[in-house]
Write a protein that holds these residues in place. Sequence first.
Motif, mmCIF file in Angstrom:
data_model
loop_
_atom_site.group_PDB
_atom_site.id
_atom_site.type_symbol
_atom_site.label_atom_id
_atom_site.label_comp_id
_atom_site.label_asym_id
_atom_site.label_seq_id
_atom_site.Cartn_x
_atom_site.Cartn_y
_atom_site.Cartn_z
ATOM 1 N N ARG A 1 0.788 -1.075 -0.142
ATOM 2 C CA ARG A 1 -0.145 0.119 0.007
ATOM 3 C C ARG A 1 0.763 1.197 0.239
ATOM 4 N NH1 ARG A 1 -3.635 -0.431 4.498
ATOM 5 N NH2 ARG A 1 -1.688 0.136 5.856
ATOM 6 N N LEU B 1 5.927 9.900 1.769
ATOM 7 C CA LEU B 1 5.814 8.939 1.112
ATOM 8 C C LEU B 1 5.951 7.495 1.938
ATOM 9 C CD1 LEU B 1 4.941 7.679 -2.028
ATOM 10 C CD2 LEU B 1 7.360 6.663 -1.447
ATOM 11 N N THR B 2 4.806 6.587 2.011
ATOM 12 C CA THR B 2 5.224 5.426 2.824
ATOM 13 C C THR B 2 4.812 4.019 1.863
ATOM 14 O OG1 THR B 2 3.154 5.185 4.148
ATOM 15 C CG2 THR B 2 5.022 6.109 5.158
ATOM 16 N N ASP C 1 4.133 -5.608 7.028
ATOM 17 C CA ASP C 1 4.166 -4.552 7.918
ATOM 18 C C ASP C 1 5.506 -3.940 7.835
ATOM 19 O OD1 ASP C 1 1.798 -3.868 8.984
ATOM 20 O OD2 ASP C 1 2.081 -4.976 10.726
ATOM 21 N N THR D 1 4.049 0.135 2.352
ATOM 22 C CA THR D 1 3.802 -0.746 3.417
ATOM 23 C C THR D 1 3.354 -2.072 2.964
ATOM 24 O OG1 THR D 1 3.213 0.942 4.813
ATOM 25 C CG2 THR D 1 2.917 -0.985 5.843
ATOM 26 N N GLY E 1 -0.281 10.320 4.462
ATOM 27 C CA GLY E 1 -1.439 9.581 5.156
ATOM 28 C C GLY E 1 -2.495 9.225 4.514
ATOM 29 N N SER F 1 8.155 -1.539 5.923
ATOM 30 C CA SER F 1 7.779 -0.590 5.026
ATOM 31 C C SER F 1 9.007 0.429 4.690
ATOM 32 C CB SER F 1 6.911 0.665 6.021
ATOM 33 O OG SER F 1 7.293 0.835 7.198
ATOM 34 N N ILE F 2 8.814 1.029 3.521
ATOM 35 C CA ILE F 2 10.060 2.088 3.085
ATOM 36 C C ILE F 2 9.230 3.398 3.289
ATOM 37 C CG2 ILE F 2 11.186 2.562 1.052
ATOM 38 C CD1 ILE F 2 11.321 -0.133 -0.021
ATOM 39 N N VAL F 3 10.146 4.341 3.831
ATOM 40 C CA VAL F 3 9.575 5.782 4.147
ATOM 41 C C VAL F 3 10.527 6.765 3.308
ATOM 42 C CG1 VAL F 3 9.103 7.362 5.534
ATOM 43 C CG2 VAL F 3 8.772 4.926 6.431
#
Lengths: 173, 125
Positions: free
Chosen positions: B38, B108-109, B98, B111, B43, B100-102
Amino acid sequence: MNTKKISYLGLLIALAFVLSYVEALLPISIGIPGMKIGLANLVVMVALYTIGSKNAFMLSVVRVLLVSLTFGNFAMMLYSMAGALLSFVVMFVAKRSKKFSITGVSVLGGVFHNVGQIIVAIFVLETSKLVYYLPVLIIVGTITGMVIGLVAGMIIKRIGGWKDICYGSKSSM
Amino acid sequence: MKKNDVILIASLLIICAISLLAIKLWQKQSTTDKSYVRVEVDGKVYGTYPLNEERTEKIQFENGSYNVLVIKDGKADITEASCPDQICVRHMPIHYSDESIVCLPNKLTVTVVGGQENEIDATTN
């Protein structure tokens, strides 16, 4: 504040600024947001133990402003400021409590610098998933904090406090 | 170093090592074949992409910045980004639930959402 104190503080700010830049140049990033070696924290530690918490606080804030205005953007400033402030408060309290030596204070500073950045990131990005990075960040913060603390201890032993800096009661090396 | 320092350092390292292991194990368990990633911007959900088909997605922002998301061999990775720190590009490809790359500069995230979580959502809806 006399001229010597002003120039000493200026010198430390410049040093912290340069160390932040050096850190930005090191390609050690492993892709975890908020991870820092905290080289500049070395200067903050030295300031905290030599010229008092008020000056060390000023140094910390001015450093973050300078670094993020020069190399970063507004978002970066927010993260760095949160990390720097939280880490400073924790170091200040830890030093006051007299329960820890320089190394312990530095470890707490390193850990909470990373934690502060992640907390802000969680709020900005509105994703709690970042909590999963905390264990890695705390481990990294502990190890770098230990090294920084040991080095800071050596430096502090040699330069003494305000009196030594202003009147040179310790013989110059 | 005082005794307190040693206690502090040791307990920090031990607690974190244990929680790290626990998180990894739990993530491995909750990953299924039906996992998808996703992508969220500021947000809000930007899009979801299944992990079992290969694709390249360029996420473009209004201010000209971008991130390139590549899904390959069941793993999601960001291979290119306009941000100055490039933390998201250096991040290892993600696969387990779960992870994630941020990208902080672009808010931008990315997940990974495990298939199991999806089922729970479906039943509660």
